[in-house]
Design an enzyme around this catalytic site. Sequence first.
Site, short mmCIF file in Angstrom:
data_model
loop_
_atom_site.label_atom_id
_atom_site.label_comp_id
_atom_site.label_asym_id
_atom_site.label_seq_id
_atom_site.Cartn_x
_atom_site.Cartn_y
_atom_site.Cartn_z
N VAL A 85 9.12 0.65 14.47
CA VAL A 85 10.67 0.95 14.73
C VAL A 85 10.36 2.11 15.75
CG1 VAL A 85 12.86 1.50 14.10
CG2 VAL A 85 11.81 -0.34 12.84
N GLU A 117 0.00 -5.28 4.66
CA GLU A 117 -0.84 -3.81 4.00
C GLU A 117 -0.04 -2.65 4.54
OE1 GLU A 117 -3.95 -7.05 4.49
OE2 GLU A 117 -2.72 -5.99 5.88
N ASN A 122 2.94 6.08 3.30
CA ASN A 122 3.93 5.78 4.00
C ASN A 122 5.21 5.29 3.22
OD1 ASN A 122 5.82 4.59 5.97
ND2 ASN A 122 4.37 3.41 7.06
N TYR A 129 10.23 -2.15 2.30
CA TYR A 129 9.48 -3.48 1.88
C TYR A 129 9.96 -3.91 0.33
CZ TYR A 129 6.31 -2.79 5.64
OH TYR A 129 5.88 -2.51 7.21
#
Length: 161
Positions: A85, A117, A122, A129
């Site tokens: 993004v 992955e 992060n 997710y």
Amino acid sequence: MSANFQTPATLQRPFSFAVMRVEDLDEVVAIEKSVYSHPWTHGNFVDSIQSGYQCWVLRDASGILLGYFFMMAVVDEAHLLNISVHGDMHRRGIGKMLLDQVCEVARQRHMQSILLEVRPSNTRAIAIYQRYGFTEIGRRRDYYPAAGDQREEAIVMRLPL
């Protein structure tokens, strides 16, 4: 950065998805370099398009590139290789729109699940997710390059469709 690369000030609705073209790559590479410490190269993107992977871009009504993804189908599982993004568009629902499209494309191709992955560092992506329904199924040691010739493991996540 490319002369074609624009930084969005505001979102211009409606949004539209399109299959990525080689002509999109200057903008894609500019975003990639701006959001990752170890970005894909222009060649990585060209190879993915030429390999027939699912490569999509999301633009707003004014044509500004907001995000993109690359996905590879393996038997009955989609492997999300890259999803990004635009840095100025974080926390505006763009990631969810991209994931919705990933799922739609995977379902159209009769995939049973999506695998990805992500770096443990992060944390923002991991949270997105997890909210979306992905769960951790394993780890890959020394998967990602990191600063100072180090390596970072990958968290492997899956979403059943």
